[in-house]
Design a protein around this motif. Structure first.
Motif, PDB file in Angstrom:
ATOM      1  N   VAL A  53      -9.078 -43.982 -30.956  1.00  0.00           N
ATOM      2  CA  VAL A  53      -7.558 -44.200 -30.581  1.00  0.00           C
ATOM      3  C   VAL A  53      -7.552 -44.932 -29.270  1.00  0.00           C
ATOM      4  CG1 VAL A  53      -5.258 -43.067 -30.188  1.00  0.00           C
ATOM      5  CG2 VAL A  53      -6.855 -41.967 -31.676  1.00  0.00           C
ATOM      6  N   SER A  54      -6.709 -46.037 -29.222  1.00  0.00           N
ATOM      7  CA  SER A  54      -6.626 -46.782 -27.966  1.00  0.00           C
ATOM      8  C   SER A  54      -5.733 -46.136 -26.964  1.00  0.00           C
ATOM      9  CB  SER A  54      -6.029 -48.127 -28.387  1.00  0.00           C
ATOM     10  OG  SER A  54      -6.736 -48.894 -29.180  1.00  0.00           O
ATOM     11  N   THR A  55      -6.378 -45.913 -25.990  1.00  0.00           N
ATOM     12  CA  THR A  55      -5.579 -45.408 -24.745  1.00  0.00           C
ATOM     13  C   THR A  55      -4.500 -46.138 -24.013  1.00  0.00           C
ATOM     14  OG1 THR A  55      -7.614 -43.979 -24.330  1.00  0.00           O
ATOM     15  CG2 THR A  55      -6.032 -44.018 -22.687  1.00  0.00           C
ATOM     16  N   THR A  56      -3.285 -45.523 -23.777  1.00  0.00           N
ATOM     17  CA  THR A  56      -2.242 -46.235 -23.212  1.00  0.00           C
ATOM     18  C   THR A  56      -2.036 -45.672 -21.744  1.00  0.00           C
ATOM     19  OG1 THR A  56      -0.748 -45.049 -23.994  1.00  0.00           O
ATOM     20  CG2 THR A  56      -1.094 -46.902 -25.400  1.00  0.00           C
ATOM     21  N   GLY A  57      -1.682 -46.508 -21.076  1.00  0.00           N
ATOM     22  CA  GLY A  57      -1.339 -46.068 -19.655  1.00  0.00           C
ATOM     23  C   GLY A  57      -2.430 -46.406 -18.601  1.00  0.00           C
ATOM     24  N   PRO A  58      -2.361 -46.232 -17.323  1.00  0.00           N
ATOM     25  CA  PRO A  58      -3.292 -46.542 -16.417  1.00  0.00           C
ATOM     26  C   PRO A  58      -4.944 -46.130 -16.629  1.00  0.00           C
ATOM     27  CG  PRO A  58      -2.140 -45.030 -15.564  1.00  0.00           C
ATOM     28  CD  PRO A  58      -1.525 -45.197 -16.694  1.00  0.00           C
ATOM     29  N   THR A  59      -5.752 -46.814 -16.665  1.00  0.00           N
ATOM     30  CA  THR A  59      -7.229 -46.214 -16.766  1.00  0.00           C
ATOM     31  C   THR A  59      -7.929 -47.251 -15.701  1.00  0.00           C
ATOM     32  OG1 THR A  59      -7.738 -48.343 -17.941  1.00  0.00           O
ATOM     33  CG2 THR A  59      -6.901 -46.327 -19.177  1.00  0.00           C
ATOM     34  N   LEU A  60      -9.218 -46.775 -15.510  1.00  0.00           N
ATOM     35  CA  LEU A  60     -10.171 -47.209 -14.486  1.00  0.00           C
ATOM     36  C   LEU A  60     -11.037 -48.620 -15.092  1.00  0.00           C
ATOM     37  CD1 LEU A  60     -11.935 -44.159 -13.042  1.00  0.00           C
ATOM     38  CD2 LEU A  60      -9.905 -45.277 -12.297  1.00  0.00           C
ATOM     39  N   ALA A  61     -10.575 -49.138 -16.343  1.00  0.00           N
ATOM     40  CA  ALA A  61     -11.183 -50.271 -16.939  1.00  0.00           C
ATOM     41  C   ALA A  61     -10.777 -51.566 -16.192  1.00  0.00           C
ATOM     42  CB  ALA A  61     -11.050 -50.323 -18.360  1.00  0.00           C
ATOM     43  N   SER A  63      -9.961 -55.446 -16.120  1.00  0.00           N
ATOM     44  CA  SER A  63      -8.745 -56.232 -16.736  1.00  0.00           C
ATOM     45  C   SER A  63      -9.188 -57.116 -18.056  1.00  0.00           C
ATOM     46  CB  SER A  63      -8.083 -57.357 -15.803  1.00  0.00           C
ATOM     47  OG  SER A  63      -6.986 -58.045 -16.401  1.00  0.00           O
ATOM     48  N   GLY A  64      -8.577 -56.842 -18.938  1.00  0.00           N
ATOM     49  CA  GLY A  64      -8.864 -57.404 -20.073  1.00  0.00           C
ATOM     50  C   GLY A  64      -9.886 -56.599 -21.032  1.00  0.00           C
ATOM     51  N   VAL A  65     -10.010 -55.183 -20.492  1.00  0.00           N
ATOM     52  CA  VAL A  65     -10.961 -54.331 -21.222  1.00  0.00           C
ATOM     53  C   VAL A  65     -10.123 -53.211 -21.777  1.00  0.00           C
ATOM     54  CG1 VAL A  65     -12.780 -52.571 -21.137  1.00  0.00           C
ATOM     55  CG2 VAL A  65     -12.790 -54.781 -19.718  1.00  0.00           C
ATOM     56  N   ARG A  66     -10.155 -52.907 -23.159  1.00  0.00           N
ATOM     57  CA  ARG A  66      -9.531 -51.765 -23.925  1.00  0.00           C
ATOM     58  C   ARG A  66     -10.199 -50.531 -24.083  1.00  0.00           C
ATOM     59  NH1 ARG A  66      -9.038 -52.405 -30.224  1.00  0.00           N
ATOM     60  NH2 ARG A  66     -11.000 -51.608 -30.303  1.00  0.00           N
ATOM     61  N   VAL A  67      -9.796 -49.342 -23.505  1.00  0.00           N
ATOM     62  CA  VAL A  67     -10.392 -48.314 -23.650  1.00  0.00           C
ATOM     63  C   VAL A  67     -10.084 -47.334 -24.851  1.00  0.00           C
ATOM     64  CG1 VAL A  67     -10.720 -46.013 -22.263  1.00  0.00           C
ATOM     65  CG2 VAL A  67     -10.241 -48.278 -21.285  1.00  0.00           C
ATOM     66  N   ASP A  68     -10.855 -47.026 -25.693  1.00  0.00           N
ATOM     67  CA  ASP A  68     -10.774 -46.433 -26.734  1.00  0.00           C
ATOM     68  C   ASP A  68     -11.274 -44.660 -26.484  1.00  0.00           C
ATOM     69  OD1 ASP A  68      -9.675 -48.227 -28.497  1.00  0.00           O
ATOM     70  OD2 ASP A  68     -11.684 -48.850 -29.214  1.00  0.00           O
ATOM     71  N   SER A  69     -10.213 -44.077 -27.311  1.00  0.00           N
ATOM     72  CA  SER A  69     -10.789 -42.224 -27.173  1.00  0.00           C
ATOM     73  C   SER A  69     -10.945 -42.013 -28.480  1.00  0.00           C
ATOM     74  CB  SER A  69      -9.707 -41.527 -26.559  1.00  0.00           C
ATOM     75  OG  SER A  69      -8.679 -41.703 -27.235  1.00  0.00           O
ATOM     76  N   VAL A  70     -12.125 -40.713 -28.407  1.00  0.00           N
ATOM     77  CA  VAL A  70     -12.581 -40.211 -29.833  1.00  0.00           C
ATOM     78  C   VAL A  70     -11.801 -38.936 -29.715  1.00  0.00           C
ATOM     79  CG1 VAL A  70     -14.423 -39.340 -31.186  1.00  0.00           C
ATOM     80  CG2 VAL A  70     -14.516 -41.440 -29.787  1.00  0.00           C
ATOM     81  N   PRO A  71     -11.060 -38.360 -30.628  1.00  0.00           N
ATOM     82  CA  PRO A  71     -10.359 -37.297 -30.779  1.00  0.00           C
ATOM     83  C   PRO A  71     -11.367 -35.925 -30.743  1.00  0.00           C
ATOM     84  CG  PRO A  71     -10.106 -38.201 -32.844  1.00  0.00           C
ATOM     85  CD  PRO A  71     -10.840 -39.314 -31.788  1.00  0.00           C
ATOM     86  N   ARG A  72     -11.128 -34.903 -30.009  1.00  0.00           N
ATOM     87  CA  ARG A  72     -12.196 -33.633 -30.007  1.00  0.00           C
ATOM     88  C   ARG A  72     -11.256 -32.510 -30.446  1.00  0.00           C
ATOM     89  NH1 ARG A  72     -16.929 -31.722 -28.502  1.00  0.00           N
ATOM     90  NH2 ARG A  72     -17.113 -29.901 -27.109  1.00  0.00           N
ATOM     91  N   TYR A  73     -11.443 -31.828 -31.264  1.00  0.00           N
ATOM     92  CA  TYR A  73     -10.799 -30.747 -31.981  1.00  0.00           C
ATOM     93  C   TYR A  73     -11.286 -29.527 -31.360  1.00  0.00           C
ATOM     94  CZ  TYR A  73      -8.534 -34.087 -34.802  1.00  0.00           C
ATOM     95  OH  TYR A  73      -7.867 -35.454 -35.338  1.00  0.00           O
ATOM     96  N   CYS A  74     -10.591 -28.418 -30.786  1.00  0.00           N
ATOM     97  CA  CYS A  74     -11.274 -27.208 -30.299  1.00  0.00           C
ATOM     98  C   CYS A  74     -10.245 -26.050 -30.768  1.00  0.00           C
ATOM     99  CB  CYS A  74     -11.448 -27.255 -28.703  1.00  0.00           C
ATOM    100  SG  CYS A  74     -12.492 -28.386 -28.048  1.00  0.00           S
ATOM    101  N   ALA A  75     -11.038 -25.181 -31.345  1.00  0.00           N
ATOM    102  CA  ALA A  75     -10.240 -23.863 -31.628  1.00  0.00           C
ATOM    103  C   ALA A  75     -10.617 -22.577 -30.721  1.00  0.00           C
ATOM    104  CB  ALA A  75     -10.369 -23.401 -33.133  1.00  0.00           C
ATOM    105  N   GLU A  76      -9.448 -22.149 -29.834  1.00  0.00           N
ATOM    106  CA  GLU A  76      -9.618 -20.973 -29.193  1.00  0.00           C
ATOM    107  C   GLU A  76      -9.789 -19.792 -29.945  1.00  0.00           C
ATOM    108  OE1 GLU A  76      -6.745 -21.276 -26.175  1.00  0.00           O
ATOM    109  OE2 GLU A  76      -7.673 -22.979 -25.321  1.00  0.00           O
ATOM    110  N   SER A  77     -10.707 -18.890 -29.613  1.00  0.00           N
ATOM    111  CA  SER A  77     -10.736 -17.612 -30.219  1.00  0.00           C
ATOM    112  C   SER A  77     -10.918 -17.812 -31.846  1.00  0.00           C
ATOM    113  CB  SER A  77      -9.417 -16.722 -30.291  1.00  0.00           C
ATOM    114  OG  SER A  77      -9.313 -16.253 -28.710  1.00  0.00           O
TER     115      SER A  77
END
Length: 203
Positions: A53-61, A63-77
């Motif tokens: 998923v492409s990250t929107t908003g301010p990042t540390l990348a 200029s001209g670099v796209r930041v993607d994130s990989v979803p991580r699912y966690c179940a508590e208890s």
């Protein structure tokens, strides 16, 4: 066989120490779980490596670099089923590592005692090669299936299917190539053992 013993160092010592350390850590972890009375996991997580998923908003990348994130699912208890799936996602590789180290330790110990160029050493080398070759594939198949099933349980967008399994599958190339290499060296060692017997008969 002192010369053969020298040839196998420092590998024989390192394998022996690592194997004992791993067994001690596993025993300590098991005893700790028994004392605490907790066998399940407090939190169970799985990463969907097939989705970015492409990250929107301010990042540390830059200029001209796209930041993607990989979803991580966690179940508590998590319940028992989710905990079992989570354990199956890593347990086969751990068992393969420990059993492989045990076979390698036995191979090096017997080779130091009986000699490197012997039929027994060749047989143990072949056993280790097949164990690593087949075991790495079986472990990866089992772990990928467990991760796919866990992801299907935690994500509404994913179902447990062959497509999901293939998306999460990572072939164990290095382990397979290492296993094939050991099988090749087992054949070479067997030929060397036969030549050694022939030379001893001539002398």
């Amino acid at each position: 066989m002192s010369e053969d013993r020298k040839l196998l160092e420092p590998m024989a010592t390192v394998v022996s120490v690592v194997l004992r350390a791993l067994l001690a850590l596993l025993t300590a972890g098991l005893v700790l779980r028994v004392v605490r009375g907790s066998w399940g996991d407090a939190v169970v997580c799985v990463t969907d490596d097939s989705t970015t998923v492409s990250t929107t908003g301010p990042t540390l990348a830059e200029s001209g670099v796209r930041v993607d994130s990989v979803p991580r699912y966690c179940a508590e208890s998590p319940d028992t089923y989710l905990s079992v799936l989570h354990q199956l996602g890593t347990l086969p590789t751990t068992l393969l590592l420990i059993s492989g180290l045990f076979l390698l330790h036995r191979l090096l110990r017997d080779a130091a005692r009986d000699g490197v160029h012997t039929e027994r050493t060749a047989s143990r080398l072949r056993l280790l090669g097949w164990w690593l070759l087949v075991g790495s594939v079986v472990a990866e198949v089992a772990e990928t299936g467990a991760r796919a099933a866990l992801l299907a349980e935690l994500s509404k967008a994913t179902d447990f299917s062959a497509g999901t399994w293939l998306d999460l599958w990572t072939p164990p190339y290095l382990a397979v190539l290492t296993g094939l290499g050991l099988l090749t060296f087992a054949r070479i060692t067997r030929v060397g053992a036969a030549l050694r017997i022939d030379l001893e008969g001539v002398v």
